[in-house]
Structure formats: structure tokens, C-alpha cells
Design an enzyme around this catalytic site. Structure first.
Site, PDB file in Angstrom:
ATOM      1  CE  LYS A 153       0.528   1.172   4.517  1.00  0.00           C
ATOM      2  NZ  LYS A 153       0.611   2.446   5.226  1.00  0.00           N
ATOM      3  CG  ASN A 167       4.894   5.731   1.901  1.00  0.00           C
ATOM      4  OD1 ASN A 167       5.973   5.323   1.497  1.00  0.00           O
ATOM      5  ND2 ASN A 167       4.440   5.456   3.121  1.00  0.00           N
TER       6      ASN A 167
END
Lengths: 326, 326
Positions: free
Chosen positions: A181, A246
Site C-alpha cells: 500500500k 509516502n
């Protein structure tokens, strides 16, 4: 329980608070002595979540932690994936290990659980931004273990009204969700950085979940784990929360930063470490991961507009072909 | 193709632009004459997406649209779900019908396709915020039809580099996705309005997708449709995009507005119409939809804090029990 938490980053720190609030005796083990000394002196972690009061939690540096870890009833590991193998190899005692780490072993390419020997293992994952949990906001997570009894005990010992814990026996799936993810969130940050809009981002996330599921099934995981909290739940918050590391790294790269510059500005960005590891794993398994591939190209200095064209422009086919959920 | 688009709301207007840009001859049919006159006079729809230039698109009111609809090769319907049955019953001709509507029939509780007789049917759905598409940003959608040839033709005629179209034969699944996601987005707006945080919202969305899948499987749909663009993709953007009507309605209700007040401020809020229809459907099928149930309670004036407790506080069990993806 007497619990040693290894790693005083944001999540290790917030998780220590959760555990202490559930009545456990918590030792928070820091990498370096000054951080432990600062926590002991001030009751706050100066480096992460400095507003969070840590009274009732004992901080100590790893060089002084042997006795504490050896006699703990549970060892929680909350370090970057690149440090996991080294930390785990040096742990004394045989207490069960609960991993909070979302990544793969960057050297061997294996799931992190493969680095754990001689002790029972569980992994906790889910949409768990540390600063929200530190602020007392409600959240939920999955604890996965091949030992139902361990997962069930951790559910009871960790879970509370503000931190719901579900159990799952699909360790492979939960570990892969946590790793993959972050790569999809990096790509979602690129979509943000290029200003492509929320429709495009949602489409990318949908393709990303399909990509995660394909990889998971090839590794023997269950598709429904990827539709659960560790999969879709964590993917959603990692792609959308403004502060996600991220996502932010992808946004910076889309605006011209190199991967190194983005990491220098943000700190640990697991997606940057994980993307090439996933590519190698997918290559061995013969699984196509176009988003991961595109992120790798980007990390290696590839053109951002090329990534966008690749992500949006692949020839449409039947949707069910792309998903292969079951 | 000669295409009649019925309904000049935001999506009907933006979709007309997409079709005209693909070279089709588009007639945009408005409910009332003044809107058509304004579009014809100014080249813009004064009520929705007023910045979007509509040159090359002919606007006319429904009272003058019989010939145009009768001779069209495709009729696109983009009206509120509560108006769908009446509009479709009055359509002349036998051209295939493409529905852009996301809801159920509020009178019969059926999927909207059940109201279409004597013509071929397809439904288009996905993460498609109209104002982004009007701004030229890229997006993707699914066209579902029981007739593969119709879905394939629409994919070719509608799809472009900036609007990718995937085909799917699970009409039931795509229709249910479009209806149910609005109810989950309303609940997600409540989470926003109560300030419960992104972790909680992501958990709610995960439970929401599981709830949608349970209902879908009970209706004969396929689980993977719900993990695709019409399901997860649209759910994600509907729950997260700031301007989403259903999300905003939930936010207003959480801050003290009644359902009527929220709709009065926002306009058409499909989730408010759909929630009780889904509850009745689930009751007939014996399926549990706790989030839909909670939204219904809220619409009926129930306590928002009670909803939050219900949504966050249900007893955790095995995650796979909750999902039952396959």
C-alpha cells in the site's frame, strides 16, 4: 503484561501510549541513548509526537534493554523495514513478537516474518495514523497470526473502545498489504502532485488494490484480507491523508524532487524501499505490477509525465480481467 | 452517433461535452424551457458548471424533445433517481438507453434497470466528479450491460484517452455500487463532521465496502465488481472529495442540520433517498447493513453520537467474518 516496544518513532511512541492506557507495563526502547534520556527527563518524545504525554512509560536505550526484552511477555517491534532483520536477530529471550512494521526485507525480499525465528509471531496493521491515535481519536486494526490463540490474546490485551482489534489468520496477506500500500500511496501522491484530480486518484487506487490482490494471491494470501482494514482501509488513508509520508514523497517527486531529496525532507519513506523489492518478488512470481513498475522507474529518475501516461493510458479491457479477485 | 442526453445537471452537462468531443451529435434535454434557452443563448449552462463551453451541443426542453429522442441512436439518462422511472416511461422510440443515474427506484425499491422496458440497457458508473471531467482532467468508468455487444460499442463510442471506459457484464453489481456508495459517503461525512479523523473514516469505508458486497452477493452480483471502479473507486472519491454532495450532507447533519436542511442547502442528495430503500431491500433479503441502518436512523432524526458509537463500537470479531468476499 510486561511489554517491550522496540522503536520510538511516531507509531512506536503512540502504540506505547495505547498499551499503557490498557494497563500494561511498557518499556519503550529507543535506538540511541539521548532520546531515551529526553523521554525519561521530560515525559515526552522530543522527536515524534512531542505533545503526547508518556507518563507511566519507561524509556531506555537499546544498549541497556537486554534484561527488559528478555523478561518481557511480549516484544513489539516498530522500526523501519530496513532495520527489522538486524533488530530481531539481536533480541534476547523468547517472548512472542508483534510487528508493527509495514514493508519487506530489502535484502532477501522476503516478508519480515521470515526473519523471525524461535518465537511466536503476529503482525498488526490497519489505517493507523499515529498522530490521530495519539490525539485519542478512534481507530481499528487487524492482528494476524498463524496461531489463533496468540491473535486472540493480543486482541484482548490491546483492543479497546478507541482501538478496535480484529483477528485474521492470513499473515501473508496482512504483511503484503502493509508493504504494497505504501507503493500505491507514492503513486497516488504523484497524481496529486501533477494535479490530475480525485477521479484519477481513485482510479489509480482501484487499480492499485487489484495489483495488491494479484500479488497476494500469487503468494498464497486471501483476497478478502486485501478488502479489509489492512488492505483497502490502510490504502485509503495512506493515499488520502495529507500528512502521509509516502503520499507526500510522491507529491514532491512529481514536482521535481529526486527520491533522495524527498526522503531527505520527509524521513523514512517505506514505499521507496519497498517498490524495488516488490518488483523483484513479482518478477520471481511472474505477476504484473504496472503501478509498482512505474514507481520504480520514477525512483530511478524516470520521467513523471511518462508515469502519468502509463498509469492513465493502458488499453482498457474487461474490468474483471484486471481484478481477478477470486 | 446521434445522442440525446436527458438531464442537464452537472453530470449530464459534463457528459454531453465528453460525447460532443468524441464527435457525436448531442442534444441536451433540459427539464424546463428557460434552462435550454439560456444554454442556447449563451453556450453555457447557467445552473451547473457555468464555466464549461457547450458549443456544438444543442439544448432543448423536454416538451420539445420527442422527435430528437425518437430518432436518437442512444438515449443517455442523467436525472435524479427519484425522477428516473417517470422520465423513462415517457421516452419515445426504442434506442438503447445508457443510465448515468446512481440510485434505486424509491417507489418499488428495484434497481433502475427494472424500470426500462422495450429497449437495450447499459449503465455507466465510476469515480466521475463532473467538475473535474468538465475541467478536462482524466477519469475512468465502467459500462455494464447484459449485452456484450452494446457494452463494447459504448466503450468504443464514449471512451477516449481522457475518459477510459471498461466493460463489465455485472449490471446488478454496478447499479448497486452506484446506489449504496452514496449512503456510505453520507456516513463518512458524519465521521468528518464529528471530527473523528481519517483512521476512523477509512475503517468506516472498509466496513461500508464489506456491507455493499454482502448486499451485492445476496442480489446475485459479483464481489469483484465492488472492488472495481464502480465500487471501491467511486466509494473512495465520494467519501473523500470535499465537494461530494453526500459527504457534505453527512457533515452538515453531524453538525446539527436535519436531513431536510442539508438537502435544502446542497440540492439532490441521492444517499438520503437511497438509504431507506436499501434498508427495505436488505430486510427482504435478510442481509445486515449496519451502516445503512445507522444512516436511516439519522435521517429520521436519531442522535448523531449514537450513530458514531454504533459505527465504532460494534464488537470486533474475525475480520473474515465481516467481509465474506467470496
Amino acid at each position: 503484561m510486561r511489554i517491550a516496544v522496540i522503536g520510538a518513532g511516531a507509531w512506536g511512541t503512540a502504540f506505547s501510549r495505547l498499551l499503557a492506557d490498557r494497563g500494561h507495563a511498557v518499556d519503550l526502547v529507543t535506538e540511541l541513548a539521548p532520546q531515551a534520556e529526553a523521554i525519561a527527563a521530560s515525559g515526552h518524545n522530543p522527536d515524534f509526537l512531542p505533545e503526547l504525554a508518556l507518563e507511566g512509560i519507561r524509556a531506555l536505550p537499546s544498549e541497556q534493554s537486554n534484561d527488559v526484552v528478555e523478561t518481557a511477555e511480549l516484544v513489539v517491534v516498530a522500526v523501519p523495514s530496513s532495520a527489522f532483520a538486524g533488530v530481531v536477530a539481536a533480541l534476547p529471550g523468547q517472548a512472542p513478537l508483534l510487528s508493527l512494521v509495514k514493508g519487506l526485507d530489502p535484502v532477501s525480499g522476503e516478508r519480515l516474518s521470515a526473519r523471525v525465528h524461535g518465537r511466536r509471531f503476529a503482525v498488526l496493521s490497519g489505517p493507523n495514523f499515529a498522530h490521530e491515535i495519539a490525539a485519542g481519536l478512534p481507530a481499528a486494526a487487524v492482528v494476524a497470526s498463524e496461531e489463533e490463540a496468540l491473535a486472540g490474546r493480543l486482541q484482548l490485551e490491546i483492543g479497546s473502545l478507541r482501538f478496535r482489534v480484529y483477528v485474521n489468520d492470513d499473515v501473508t496477506g496482512v504483511e503484503l498489504c502493509g508493504a504494497a500500500k505504501n507503493v500505491i500511496a507514492l503513486a497516488a501522491g504523484v497524481v496529486d502532485g501533477l494535479g490530475l484530480g480525485d477521479n484519477a486518484k481513485a482510479s489509480l487506487m482501484t487499480r492499485g488494490l487489484a495489483e495488491m490482490i494479484r500479488l497476494g494471491i500469487a503468494c498464497g494470501a486471501r483476497a478478502e484480507t486485501f478488502a479489509g482494514l489492512a488492505g483497502m482501509g490502510d490504502l485509503v488513508v495512506t493515499c488520502w491523508h495529507r500528512e502521509g509520508r509516502n503520499r507526500r514523497a510522491g507529491e514532491l517527486i512529481a514536482r521535481g524532487a529526486s527520491a533522495e531529496q524527498a526522503a531527505g525532507q520527509i524521513g523514512t519513506v517505506e514505499g521507496l524501499t519497498t517498490a524495488p523489492v516488490l518488483r523483484a518478488l513479482a518478477g520471481r512470481l511472474g505477476v504484473e505490477l504496472p503501478i509498482d513498475e512505474a514507481v520504480c522507474t520514477l525512483i530511478e529518475g524516470g520521467d513523471v509525465q511518462g508515469l502519468a501516461a502509463e498509469l492513465m493510458g493502458r488499453r482498457p479491457r474487461e474490468e474483471s480481467w484486471r481484478l481477478r479477485l477470486s
